[in-house]
Design an enzyme around this catalytic site. Structure first.
Site, PDB file in Angstrom:
ATOM      1  N   PRO A 184       7.467   0.017 -21.993  1.00  0.00           N
ATOM      2  CA  PRO A 184       7.027   1.404 -22.304  1.00  0.00           C
ATOM      3  C   PRO A 184       5.870   1.472 -23.082  1.00  0.00           C
ATOM      4  O   PRO A 184       6.055   1.170 -24.379  1.00  0.00           O
ATOM      5  CB  PRO A 184       8.150   2.462 -22.692  1.00  0.00           C
ATOM      6  CG  PRO A 184       9.381   1.591 -22.736  1.00  0.00           C
ATOM      7  CD  PRO A 184       8.789   0.240 -22.316  1.00  0.00           C
ATOM      8  N   GLU A 185       4.687   1.648 -22.842  1.00  0.00           N
ATOM      9  CA  GLU A 185       3.581   1.875 -23.761  1.00  0.00           C
ATOM     10  C   GLU A 185       3.132   3.331 -23.873  1.00  0.00           C
ATOM     11  O   GLU A 185       3.960   3.899 -23.448  1.00  0.00           O
ATOM     12  CB  GLU A 185       1.979   1.047 -23.262  1.00  0.00           C
ATOM     13  CG  GLU A 185       2.654  -0.276 -23.193  1.00  0.00           C
ATOM     14  CD  GLU A 185       1.374  -1.137 -22.457  1.00  0.00           C
ATOM     15  OE1 GLU A 185       0.241  -0.891 -22.617  1.00  0.00           O
ATOM     16  OE2 GLU A 185       1.714  -2.208 -21.750  1.00  0.00           O
TER      17      GLU A 185
END
Length: 270
Positions: free
Chosen positions: A2-3
DNA sequence: GGGATTGTTTAAAT
DNA sequence: GATTTAAACAATCC
């Protein structure tokens, strides 16, 4: 992995689901991952809203404390129904008044969560040193922070103190969109090209949020659903495929210890 | 069973 | 001292 766009998608989904909800019961399954603060003190408190800073998920409580998650590679935070069988790598379960279950899973256990007061959060050196949110400032502001630096441009994009929330996916995609080689020395890149890069970064992140983030393997949103932006990748993870711009085969190199996919014809090395 | 995986911290080098 | 780079680390999956 997850960014920014993935954490933003989770935050929006969680906000819609847990805002105003009471915590009725807390089960800490893995203390080493659920490691900061006394989680039993959450019982009886209410979530006021959910937000995001960089790649951190922030669940705000009615006593102004904040439940913070960093998902690192494989973390998931989502709201399951009361009958959900707990997945194998579940580390924290909050039972809400609705009887829905707020779950924190992480197969690799690189992620973590904690309860912070406002003061503790702002004194946490990692939090205090975070760079600007790329979607809350101008391309000029971002370009100024890259201008004149001697490090490789991709290293700086991944540096959370330079700009917050960028990881390998969106670094590679924005460098391709701007036609800049990931090993370019930032200070050698013409200023108008830096501006193009920063605008490209904003554009790709906005599009990724619109698509609900990118699911490579582990990422799911707050409803347990996959994202769709992986179908719009131009280069990330596409080594060996033809470049969408010129048809030359995409290559990979290591930059800052990370695999970087790029087109040596379309992306200029400065 | 070794290699690959990631974001961050820490240490070393410049 | 500031900046940059490399190595270490978390732990699991295939």
């Amino acid at each position: 992995m997850p960014e920014l766009p993935e954490v933003e998608t989770i935050a929006r989904g969680l906000d819609a689901q847990v805002r105003g909800q009471h915590v009725q019961r807390v089960a800490v399954i893995t203390p080493s991952v659920v490691r900061v603060g006394d989680f039993s003190s959450l019982v009886g408190h209410t979530f006021t809203y959910v937000s995001r800073r960089a790649k951190l998920l922030l669940l705000h409580l009615d006593d102004s404390r904040i439940l913070v998650f960093h998902l690192k590679m494989t973390g998931r935070v989502w709201l399951a129904g009361r009958d959900q069988v707990l997945p194998k790598h579940t580390h924290l379960v909050l039972t809400l008044a609705s009887q829905d279950l707020l779950l924190f899973e992480d197969s690799r256990r690189f992620g973590f969560c904690g309860i912070f007061t406002q003061e503790q959060l702002h004194h946490w050196s990692f939090f205090a040193r975070l760079g600007p949110e790329p979607l809350e400032c101008s391309p000029e502001t971002l370009a100024e922070r890259l201008k004149g630096r001697k490090a490789r441009i991709k290293s700086l994009l991944l540096d959370q103190t330079v700009v917050a929330g960028v990881g390998n996916i969106y670094a590679d995609e924005s460098l391709f969109a701007a036609g800049i080689h990931p090993k370019s020395t930032a200070g050698n890149i013409p200023y108008d090209q830096l501006l193009t890069l920063c605008a490209s970064l904003q554009k790709v992140m906005i599009e990724a949020i619109r698509a609900g983030g990118s699911t490579i393997s582990d990422y799911r949103n707050a409803y347990g659903h996959s994202g769709l932006f992986q179908d719009q990748f131009l280069v990330y993870g596409k080594k060996g495929d033809p470049c969408p711009g010129c048809g030359q085969i995409l290559e990979t190199i290591k930059v800052a210890g990370r695999t970087s996919t790029f087109c040596s014809h379309c992306q200029v090395l400065y």
